[in-house]
Design a protein around this motif. Structure first.
Motif: not given
Length: 179
Positions: A31-36, A69-70, A83-101
């Motif tokens: 169910g979309a565990s961002m930590t995993l 990001a993909a 537009a809703g999918r892009l907004a969700g992607l931008v939000t996810a990228l912003a909230t998960q920036a620590g993992w990305l970096y």
């Protein structure tokens, strides 16, 4: 453990396909565990940096954020339409920036370490080759005979009376004496 050598394209395809697959499996099973997803991203980043060829050390730090990001596309909460999918992607990228970096840092550090190790190997091989070659040829710098220096030869005047002679120009005489 496998030890493949991926090209730039292969490294990008491996990282991208792995992250999209892991994102879909995470969405389906947990169910979309961002930590995993973030932890698996660190693992895929390290594998990409280790498995890419020695000649392509710049690839992992570039490919890894794109793959992150993909892989977030199936995990991001989305509204209606593009537009809703892009907004969700931008939000996810912003909230998960620590993992990305963090994943980009892991890939960059491993790639830099491999490049430094490769440069040290090449430097030590060159140094030992130069030492062997220098000893076999008698060592010391190579000096050209006066007749082989640029600007000299049979068509140029020689001697202390010529206008180009070192004796006629004090700066040339100083430069000659310094060498």
């Amino acid at each position: 453990m496998p030890n493949p050598r991926l090209t730039r394209l292969g490294g990008g395809l491996f990282c991208g396909a792995a992250m999209v697959t892991l994102g879909c499996l995470d969405r389906l099973l947990l169910g979309a565990s961002m930590t995993l997803y973030g932890g698996l991203f660190l693992l895929v980043s390290a594998l990409t940096a280790v498995w890419v060829r020695r000649g392509d050390p710049v690839t992992p730090p570039v490919v890894v954020p794109i793959a992150f990001a993909a892989g977030l596309l199936p995990l991001a909460e989305s509204g209606d339409g593009l537009a809703g999918r892009l907004a969700g992607l931008v939000t996810a990228l912003a909230t998960q920036a620590g993992w990305l970096y963090g994943g980009t840092l892991v890939a960059g550090a491993l790639a830099t370490g491999r490049k430094i190790r490769l440069m040290k190997r090449r430097g030590s091989l060159r140094g030992s080759f130069r030492g062997t070659l220098g000893r076999s040829l008698g060592g010391g710098p190579v000096r050209l005979r006066p007749s082989l220096r640029p600007g000299t030869g049979p068509d140029r005047p020689h001697g202390p009376d010529s206008p180009d002679s070192p004796a006629s120009d004090p700066q040339r005489r100083l430069a000659r004496d310094a060498v």
